[in-house]
Scaffold this motif. Structure first.
Motif, PDB file in Angstrom:
ATOM      1  N   ARG A 263     -34.809 -29.051  22.659  1.00  0.00           N
ATOM      2  CA  ARG A 263     -34.116 -29.947  21.729  1.00  0.00           C
ATOM      3  C   ARG A 263     -34.802 -29.942  20.360  1.00  0.00           C
ATOM      4  O   ARG A 263     -34.138 -29.960  19.314  1.00  0.00           O
ATOM      5  N   VAL A 264     -36.130 -29.923  20.388  1.00  0.00           N
ATOM      6  CA  VAL A 264     -36.880 -29.897  19.133  1.00  0.00           C
ATOM      7  C   VAL A 264     -36.576 -28.614  18.368  1.00  0.00           C
ATOM      8  O   VAL A 264     -36.384 -28.631  17.147  1.00  0.00           O
ATOM      9  N   GLY A 265     -36.522 -27.479  19.089  1.00  0.00           N
ATOM     10  CA  GLY A 265     -36.213 -26.208  18.431  1.00  0.00           C
ATOM     11  C   GLY A 265     -34.857 -26.232  17.760  1.00  0.00           C
ATOM     12  O   GLY A 265     -34.710 -25.766  16.612  1.00  0.00           O
ATOM     13  N   ARG A 266     -33.862 -26.769  18.467  1.00  0.00           N
ATOM     14  CA  ARG A 266     -32.522 -26.836  17.872  1.00  0.00           C
ATOM     15  C   ARG A 266     -32.502 -27.767  16.666  1.00  0.00           C
ATOM     16  O   ARG A 266     -31.839 -27.499  15.657  1.00  0.00           O
ATOM     17  N   ALA A 267     -33.257 -28.879  16.776  1.00  0.00           N
ATOM     18  CA  ALA A 267     -33.311 -29.822  15.656  1.00  0.00           C
ATOM     19  C   ALA A 267     -33.974 -29.190  14.442  1.00  0.00           C
ATOM     20  O   ALA A 267     -33.481 -29.323  13.307  1.00  0.00           O
ATOM     21  N   LEU A 268     -35.078 -28.480  14.661  1.00  0.00           N
ATOM     22  CA  LEU A 268     -35.773 -27.850  13.538  1.00  0.00           C
ATOM     23  C   LEU A 268     -34.919 -26.763  12.893  1.00  0.00           C
ATOM     24  O   LEU A 268     -34.926 -26.597  11.666  1.00  0.00           O
ATOM     25  N   ARG A 269     -34.175 -26.037  13.704  1.00  0.00           N
ATOM     26  CA  ARG A 269     -33.280 -25.007  13.156  1.00  0.00           C
ATOM     27  C   ARG A 269     -32.241 -25.647  12.231  1.00  0.00           C
ATOM     28  O   ARG A 269     -31.978 -25.158  11.128  1.00  0.00           O
ATOM     29  N   THR A 270     -31.658 -26.755  12.697  1.00  0.00           N
ATOM     30  CA  THR A 270     -30.656 -27.457  11.880  1.00  0.00           C
ATOM     31  C   THR A 270     -31.276 -27.999  10.604  1.00  0.00           C
ATOM     32  O   THR A 270     -30.700 -27.879   9.510  1.00  0.00           O
ATOM     33  N   LEU A 271     -32.466 -28.594  10.722  1.00  0.00           N
ATOM     34  CA  LEU A 271     -33.135 -29.147   9.545  1.00  0.00           C
ATOM     35  C   LEU A 271     -33.507 -28.052   8.550  1.00  0.00           C
ATOM     36  O   LEU A 271     -33.400 -28.253   7.338  1.00  0.00           O
ATOM     37  N   HIS A 272     -33.926 -26.910   9.052  1.00  0.00           N
ATOM     38  CA  HIS A 272     -34.277 -25.789   8.186  1.00  0.00           C
ATOM     39  C   HIS A 272     -33.057 -25.334   7.386  1.00  0.00           C
ATOM     40  O   HIS A 272     -33.153 -25.035   6.191  1.00  0.00           O
ATOM     41  N   ARG A 273     -31.902 -25.301   8.055  1.00  0.00           N
ATOM     42  CA  ARG A 273     -30.677 -24.907   7.362  1.00  0.00           C
ATOM     43  C   ARG A 273     -30.280 -25.945   6.313  1.00  0.00           C
ATOM     44  O   ARG A 273     -29.860 -25.590   5.203  1.00  0.00           O
ATOM     45  N   GLU A 274     -30.397 -27.219   6.670  1.00  0.00           N
ATOM     46  CA  GLU A 274     -30.043 -28.281   5.725  1.00  0.00           C
ATOM     47  C   GLU A 274     -30.931 -28.218   4.490  1.00  0.00           C
ATOM     48  O   GLU A 274     -30.456 -28.357   3.354  1.00  0.00           O
ATOM     49  N   TYR A 275     -32.210 -28.009   4.705  1.00  0.00           N
ATOM     50  CA  TYR A 275     -33.135 -27.923   3.577  1.00  0.00           C
ATOM     51  C   TYR A 275     -32.815 -26.695   2.726  1.00  0.00           C
ATOM     52  O   TYR A 275     -32.881 -26.741   1.495  1.00  0.00           O
TER      53      TYR A 275
ATOM     54  N   GLN B  67     -42.095 -31.383   7.552  1.00  0.00           N
ATOM     55  CA  GLN B  67     -41.887 -30.807   6.221  1.00  0.00           C
ATOM     56  C   GLN B  67     -42.368 -29.356   6.189  1.00  0.00           C
ATOM     57  O   GLN B  67     -41.708 -28.487   5.597  1.00  0.00           O
ATOM     58  N   GLN B  68     -43.488 -29.078   6.849  1.00  0.00           N
ATOM     59  CA  GLN B  68     -43.966 -27.698   6.918  1.00  0.00           C
ATOM     60  C   GLN B  68     -42.948 -26.802   7.626  1.00  0.00           C
ATOM     61  O   GLN B  68     -42.739 -25.651   7.243  1.00  0.00           O
ATOM     62  N   ALA B  69     -42.328 -27.357   8.667  1.00  0.00           N
ATOM     63  CA  ALA B  69     -41.365 -26.574   9.454  1.00  0.00           C
ATOM     64  C   ALA B  69     -40.121 -26.239   8.641  1.00  0.00           C
ATOM     65  O   ALA B  69     -39.628 -25.110   8.675  1.00  0.00           O
ATOM     66  N   VAL B  70     -39.597 -27.219   7.921  1.00  0.00           N
ATOM     67  CA  VAL B  70     -38.356 -26.952   7.174  1.00  0.00           C
ATOM     68  C   VAL B  70     -38.601 -26.088   5.946  1.00  0.00           C
ATOM     69  O   VAL B  70     -37.704 -25.379   5.486  1.00  0.00           O
ATOM     70  N   GLU B  71     -39.827 -26.134   5.422  1.00  0.00           N
ATOM     71  CA  GLU B  71     -40.124 -25.352   4.224  1.00  0.00           C
ATOM     72  C   GLU B  71     -40.572 -23.933   4.553  1.00  0.00           C
ATOM     73  O   GLU B  71     -40.602 -23.080   3.667  1.00  0.00           O
ATOM     74  N   GLY B  72     -40.949 -23.694   5.820  1.00  0.00           N
ATOM     75  CA  GLY B  72     -41.460 -22.386   6.193  1.00  0.00           C
ATOM     76  C   GLY B  72     -40.813 -21.834   7.450  1.00  0.00           C
ATOM     77  O   GLY B  72     -39.591 -21.862   7.590  1.00  0.00           O
ATOM     78  N   ARG B  73     -41.658 -21.374   8.375  1.00  0.00           N
ATOM     79  CA  ARG B  73     -41.165 -20.766   9.612  1.00  0.00           C
ATOM     80  C   ARG B  73     -41.084 -21.852  10.689  1.00  0.00           C
ATOM     81  O   ARG B  73     -42.079 -22.187  11.329  1.00  0.00           O
ATOM     82  N   TRP B  74     -39.880 -22.395  10.879  1.00  0.00           N
ATOM     83  CA  TRP B  74     -39.726 -23.535  11.771  1.00  0.00           C
ATOM     84  C   TRP B  74     -40.097 -23.218  13.214  1.00  0.00           C
ATOM     85  O   TRP B  74     -40.622 -24.067  13.936  1.00  0.00           O
ATOM     86  N   LYS B  75     -39.845 -21.998  13.673  1.00  0.00           N
ATOM     87  CA  LYS B  75     -40.136 -21.660  15.063  1.00  0.00           C
ATOM     88  C   LYS B  75     -41.619 -21.806  15.379  1.00  0.00           C
ATOM     89  O   LYS B  75     -41.989 -22.187  16.491  1.00  0.00           O
ATOM     90  N   ALA B  76     -42.463 -21.507  14.415  1.00  0.00           N
ATOM     91  CA  ALA B  76     -43.908 -21.564  14.639  1.00  0.00           C
ATOM     92  C   ALA B  76     -44.398 -22.989  14.858  1.00  0.00           C
ATOM     93  O   ALA B  76     -45.498 -23.194  15.383  1.00  0.00           O
ATOM     94  N   HIS B  77     -43.615 -23.969  14.473  1.00  0.00           N
ATOM     95  CA  HIS B  77     -44.029 -25.370  14.587  1.00  0.00           C
ATOM     96  C   HIS B  77     -43.398 -26.091  15.772  1.00  0.00           C
ATOM     97  O   HIS B  77     -43.717 -27.249  16.031  1.00  0.00           O
TER      98      HIS B  77
END
Length: 231
Positions: free
Chosen positions: A172-184, A148-158
């Motif tokens: 894979r985690v980086g790509r997933a967080l990028r997608t989740l950040h966009r969805e949010y 939740q912190q990643a999607v609400e803020g700077r996903w790369k840092a997490h």
């Protein structure tokens, strides 16, 4: 010793599927090195007695039945996963390189104290998926909070911390967080769009409710993305 979870009805059904008599089940258990009378089998099926862990393992083998079926549950605790793989507590502790007394305390208190190496060995021995490991060792909530912190803020840092906790490939985690950040972000865009357009409260509540449901399912969505490559 605490008796294992056990379903008399599932034991009866398993014997019926095999077309075996109580005498044949008892004989099968004896061939596995555990002699018990047919009356013990009937008592388990009637619910007037509960098999010990060792008896449960032998009964499952005699009936050609998975232990979780006789427990009538999907394993969620460390003990249930252990029973499902037919390990005694001591044998599992030795398998993962952990002091049996320390393992027994971890299992009884539901507070995992093993090292990273022991945790990996535990997952391998019990055939647990990454999300099941996190649940068992009590770190699922930590992962959900990080996501939740990643999607609400700077996903790369997490990315690194999430990858380490989830035991997943960092790319894979980086790509997933990028997608989740966009969805949010799309939820926020919709919400702000309705706000600027002065839409009714019902529209704003609808978006907020959808966002809350998405956040609630965030760990599962994350797992789906990491398994598929992150996009």
């Amino acid at each position: 010793m605490q008796t294992p979870p056990f379903s008399p009805s599932e034991a009866r059904a398993a014997r019926a599927r095999m077309g075996m008599t109580p005498e044949q089940v008892a004989s099968g258990m004896a061939q596995l090195g555990l002699a018990r009378p047919p009356e013990a089998v009937l008592a388990w099926e009637a619910g007037t007695a509960v098999p010990t862990e060792v008896e449960l393992f032998a009964l499952a083998d005699a009936l050609w039945c998975p232990v979780p079926t006789l427990m009538a549950l999907r394993p969620t605790t460390l003990r249930e996963f252990r029973l499902g793989r037919q390990f005694t507590a001591e044998r599992l502790a030795r398998r993962i390189g952990m002091d049996p007394r320390a393992y027994a305390r971890a299992e009884s208190s539901n507070q995992w104290t093993g090292t990273d190496r022991q945790t990996l060995a535990l997952a391998d021995a019990l055939g647990m998926r990454p999300e099941e490991v996190l649940d068992v060792i009590g770190r699922a909530a930590e992962l959900a909070s990080l996501l939740q912190q990643a999607v609400e803020g700077r996903w790369k840092a997490h990315t690194g911390q999430v990858a380490e906790l989830a035991r997943a490939d960092e790319r894979r985690v980086g790509r997933a967080l990028r997608t989740l950040h966009r969805e949010y972000g799309r939820f926020n865009e919709r919400y702000m769009g309705h706000l600027v357009a002065r839409s009714g409260d019902d529209r704003l509540r609808e978006v907020a409710t959808e966002r809350a449901a998405w956040l609630s399912a965030l760990p599962e969505r994350f797992r789906q993305l990491t398994e598929s490559g992150g996009d």
